[in-house]
Design a protein around this motif. Structure first.
Motif, PDB file in Angstrom:
ATOM      1  N   GLY A   9       0.830  -1.057   0.026  1.00  0.00           N
ATOM      2  CA  GLY A   9       0.074  -0.067  -0.222  1.00  0.00           C
ATOM      3  C   GLY A   9       0.911   1.145  -0.148  1.00  0.00           C
ATOM      4  O   GLY A   9       2.057   1.283   0.236  1.00  0.00           O
ATOM      5  N   ILE A  10       0.438   2.371  -0.345  1.00  0.00           N
ATOM      6  CA  ILE A  10       0.978   3.678  -0.379  1.00  0.00           C
ATOM      7  C   ILE A  10       1.609   3.658   1.165  1.00  0.00           C
ATOM      8  O   ILE A  10       1.250   3.476   2.068  1.00  0.00           O
ATOM      9  N   GLY A  11       2.746   4.211   0.959  1.00  0.00           N
ATOM     10  CA  GLY A  11       3.590   4.623   2.129  1.00  0.00           C
ATOM     11  C   GLY A  11       4.202   3.218   3.029  1.00  0.00           C
ATOM     12  O   GLY A  11       4.805   3.177   3.806  1.00  0.00           O
ATOM     13  N   SER A  12       3.904   2.121   2.227  1.00  0.00           N
ATOM     14  CA  SER A  12       4.504   0.899   2.860  1.00  0.00           C
ATOM     15  C   SER A  12       6.099   0.711   2.821  1.00  0.00           C
ATOM     16  O   SER A  12       6.726   0.261   3.548  1.00  0.00           O
ATOM     17  N   GLY A  13       6.453   1.474   1.588  1.00  0.00           N
ATOM     18  CA  GLY A  13       7.998   1.554   1.549  1.00  0.00           C
ATOM     19  C   GLY A  13       8.592   0.271   0.584  1.00  0.00           C
ATOM     20  O   GLY A  13       9.395  -0.269   0.693  1.00  0.00           O
ATOM     21  N   LYS A  14       7.655  -0.137  -0.417  1.00  0.00           N
ATOM     22  CA  LYS A  14       7.611  -1.185  -1.561  1.00  0.00           C
ATOM     23  C   LYS A  14       9.081  -0.670  -2.371  1.00  0.00           C
ATOM     24  O   LYS A  14       9.806  -1.328  -2.626  1.00  0.00           O
ATOM     25  N   ASN A 126       4.896 -13.841  -4.977  1.00  0.00           N
ATOM     26  CA  ASN A 126       4.494 -12.335  -4.845  1.00  0.00           C
ATOM     27  C   ASN A 126       4.633 -12.062  -3.338  1.00  0.00           C
ATOM     28  O   ASN A 126       4.576 -12.719  -2.416  1.00  0.00           O
ATOM     29  N   ILE A 127       5.328 -10.770  -3.305  1.00  0.00           N
ATOM     30  CA  ILE A 127       5.789 -10.409  -2.031  1.00  0.00           C
ATOM     31  C   ILE A 127       4.971  -9.084  -1.693  1.00  0.00           C
ATOM     32  O   ILE A 127       4.629  -8.267  -2.656  1.00  0.00           O
ATOM     33  N   LEU A 128       4.412  -8.836  -0.327  1.00  0.00           N
ATOM     34  CA  LEU A 128       3.697  -7.932  -0.070  1.00  0.00           C
ATOM     35  C   LEU A 128       4.440  -7.135   1.107  1.00  0.00           C
ATOM     36  O   LEU A 128       4.903  -7.754   2.124  1.00  0.00           O
ATOM     37  N   VAL A 129       4.739  -5.746   0.871  1.00  0.00           N
ATOM     38  CA  VAL A 129       5.221  -4.976   1.830  1.00  0.00           C
ATOM     39  C   VAL A 129       4.334  -4.321   2.792  1.00  0.00           C
ATOM     40  O   VAL A 129       3.222  -3.771   2.169  1.00  0.00           O
ATOM     41  N   THR A 130       4.519  -4.275   4.159  1.00  0.00           N
ATOM     42  CA  THR A 130       3.388  -3.941   5.001  1.00  0.00           C
ATOM     43  C   THR A 130       4.018  -2.962   5.924  1.00  0.00           C
ATOM     44  O   THR A 130       5.162  -3.138   6.224  1.00  0.00           O
ATOM     45  N   ALA A 131       3.215  -1.935   6.566  1.00  0.00           N
ATOM     46  CA  ALA A 131       3.568  -1.237   7.576  1.00  0.00           C
ATOM     47  C   ALA A 131       2.390  -0.789   8.179  1.00  0.00           C
ATOM     48  O   ALA A 131       1.295  -0.651   7.590  1.00  0.00           O
ATOM     49  N   PRO A 132       2.267  -0.552   9.540  1.00  0.00           N
ATOM     50  CA  PRO A 132       1.211  -0.023  10.206  1.00  0.00           C
ATOM     51  C   PRO A 132       0.829   1.231   9.513  1.00  0.00           C
ATOM     52  O   PRO A 132       1.596   2.117   8.882  1.00  0.00           O
ATOM     53  N   GLU A 133      -0.696   1.608   9.508  1.00  0.00           N
ATOM     54  CA  GLU A 133      -1.275   2.535   8.864  1.00  0.00           C
ATOM     55  C   GLU A 133      -0.792   3.951   9.380  1.00  0.00           C
ATOM     56  O   GLU A 133      -0.490   4.997   8.697  1.00  0.00           O
ATOM     57  N   SER A 134      -0.293   4.087  10.782  1.00  0.00           N
ATOM     58  CA  SER A 134      -0.046   5.343  11.254  1.00  0.00           C
ATOM     59  C   SER A 134       1.344   5.603  10.731  1.00  0.00           C
ATOM     60  O   SER A 134       1.576   6.992  10.444  1.00  0.00           O
ATOM     61  N   ARG A 152      -5.219   9.697   3.078  1.00  0.00           N
ATOM     62  CA  ARG A 152      -6.292   8.407   3.269  1.00  0.00           C
ATOM     63  C   ARG A 152      -7.277   8.428   2.053  1.00  0.00           C
ATOM     64  O   ARG A 152      -7.692   7.406   1.902  1.00  0.00           O
ATOM     65  N   ALA A 153      -7.578   9.314   1.345  1.00  0.00           N
ATOM     66  CA  ALA A 153      -8.306   9.057   0.032  1.00  0.00           C
ATOM     67  C   ALA A 153      -7.644   8.465  -0.972  1.00  0.00           C
ATOM     68  O   ALA A 153      -8.185   7.606  -1.611  1.00  0.00           O
ATOM     69  N   ARG A 154      -6.424   8.509  -1.328  1.00  0.00           N
ATOM     70  CA  ARG A 154      -5.456   8.036  -1.797  1.00  0.00           C
ATOM     71  C   ARG A 154      -5.640   6.238  -1.427  1.00  0.00           C
ATOM     72  O   ARG A 154      -5.522   5.379  -2.167  1.00  0.00           O
ATOM     73  N   MET A 155      -5.320   6.081  -0.178  1.00  0.00           N
ATOM     74  CA  MET A 155      -5.557   4.814   0.420  1.00  0.00           C
ATOM     75  C   MET A 155      -6.690   3.943  -0.081  1.00  0.00           C
ATOM     76  O   MET A 155      -6.712   2.855  -0.191  1.00  0.00           O
ATOM     77  N   GLN A 156      -7.811   4.903  -0.005  1.00  0.00           N
ATOM     78  CA  GLN A 156      -9.133   4.270  -0.277  1.00  0.00           C
ATOM     79  C   GLN A 156      -9.153   3.518  -1.554  1.00  0.00           C
ATOM     80  O   GLN A 156     -10.011   2.635  -1.796  1.00  0.00           O
ATOM     81  N   HIS A 157      -8.086   3.885  -2.617  1.00  0.00           N
ATOM     82  CA  HIS A 157      -8.155   3.256  -4.032  1.00  0.00           C
ATOM     83  C   HIS A 157      -7.313   2.015  -3.900  1.00  0.00           C
ATOM     84  O   HIS A 157      -7.409   1.562  -5.168  1.00  0.00           O
ATOM     85  N   GLN A 158      -6.898   1.582  -2.629  1.00  0.00           N
ATOM     86  CA  GLN A 158      -6.030   0.175  -2.739  1.00  0.00           C
ATOM     87  C   GLN A 158      -6.749  -0.485  -1.867  1.00  0.00           C
ATOM     88  O   GLN A 158      -7.265  -0.029  -1.013  1.00  0.00           O
ATOM     89  N   TRP A 159      -6.624  -1.791  -2.160  1.00  0.00           N
ATOM     90  CA  TRP A 159      -7.137  -2.730  -1.037  1.00  0.00           C
ATOM     91  C   TRP A 159      -6.361  -2.744   0.288  1.00  0.00           C
ATOM     92  O   TRP A 159      -5.088  -2.519   0.308  1.00  0.00           O
ATOM     93  N   PRO A 160      -6.927  -3.094   1.453  1.00  0.00           N
ATOM     94  CA  PRO A 160      -6.268  -3.259   2.612  1.00  0.00           C
ATOM     95  C   PRO A 160      -5.295  -4.311   2.761  1.00  0.00           C
ATOM     96  O   PRO A 160      -5.477  -5.093   2.037  1.00  0.00           O
ATOM     97  N   ASP A 161      -4.456  -4.357   3.487  1.00  0.00           N
ATOM     98  CA  ASP A 161      -3.526  -5.387   3.758  1.00  0.00           C
ATOM     99  C   ASP A 161      -4.083  -6.746   3.975  1.00  0.00           C
ATOM    100  O   ASP A 161      -3.858  -7.586   3.706  1.00  0.00           O
TER     101      ASP A 161
END
Length: 196
Positions: A9-14, A126-134, A152-161
């Motif tokens: 997700g956006i900001g996860s650091g992929k 497939n590799i998923l990069v995650t990080a806490p939402e905060s 948050r609006a941009r995050m809405q366009h992506q699936w949650p982890d």
């Protein structure tokens, strides 16, 4: 050639994770960057986009008219889907050609919406990069100078982890850079052992 999808997700650091793989010699295909390039280089794709959105989709000097395209597709889900249906196959074809030219035990395709657009099904892993939402919010607000609401609006366009984790073969939690680098090195050894 083993093909590995990398997303988060956006900001996860992929992109940070992709750079760690790149530093150990693994070729990375940045799908979103290539999509933007193909939209102004691939004549067949350009013609299809103009047929869908009109000649205004491009400026007089051949660049993408991003503001016009955004105004057309972001309030029209069907039009956005139609645009993606043109761009994604062009990216898929470009990736295959690129991957065949690489000399490496595996290649990585980094893409923001790998699971959302179904292209993860074309990868061997497939590799998923995650990080806490905060943390993700903080990273993007600081990187883009954006408000929390905008992020948050941009995050809405992506699936949650939670929706992506069951589809991922590997999950890298990216909170501390050194810990992330260790996870990448460990995963690299596992991926080499998959070599066909």
């Amino acid at each position: 050639m083993i093909s590995v999808g990398l997303t988060g997700g956006i900001g996860s650091g992929k992109t940070t994770v992709a750079r760690f793989f790149e530093a150990i010699g693994i070729p990375i295909y940045f799908a979103d960057d290539r999509a933007k390039a193909l939209m102004v280089e691939d004549q067949e794709l350009i013609a299809s986009i103009k047929a869908l959105l009109g000649d205004q989709a491009y400026t007089y000097d051949g660049r993408l008219n991003r503001a016009y395209i955004a105004s057309q597709v972001f309030n029209d889900a069907k039009l956005l889907e139609a645009l993606n249906a043109l761009v994604h196959p062009a990216v898929g074809k470009d990736f295959k050609q690129w991957a065949q030219a690489q000399q490496s035990p595996y290649v990585i395709k980094e893409a923001a919406i790998l699971f959302e657009n179904g292209s993860y099904t074309h990868s061997d892993a497939n590799i998923l990069v995650t990080a806490p939402e905060s943390i993700r919010l903080e990273r993007v607000m600081s990187r883009d100078g954006a408000s929390e609401e905008a992020v948050r609006a941009r995050m809405q366009h992506q699936w949650p982890d939670e929706q992506k984790i069951p589809l991922a073969d590997y999950v890298i939690e990216n909170i501390d850079l050194e810990a992330t680098r260790k996870q990448v090195n460990s995963l690299h050894k596992q991926l080499i052992s998959l070599k066909k």
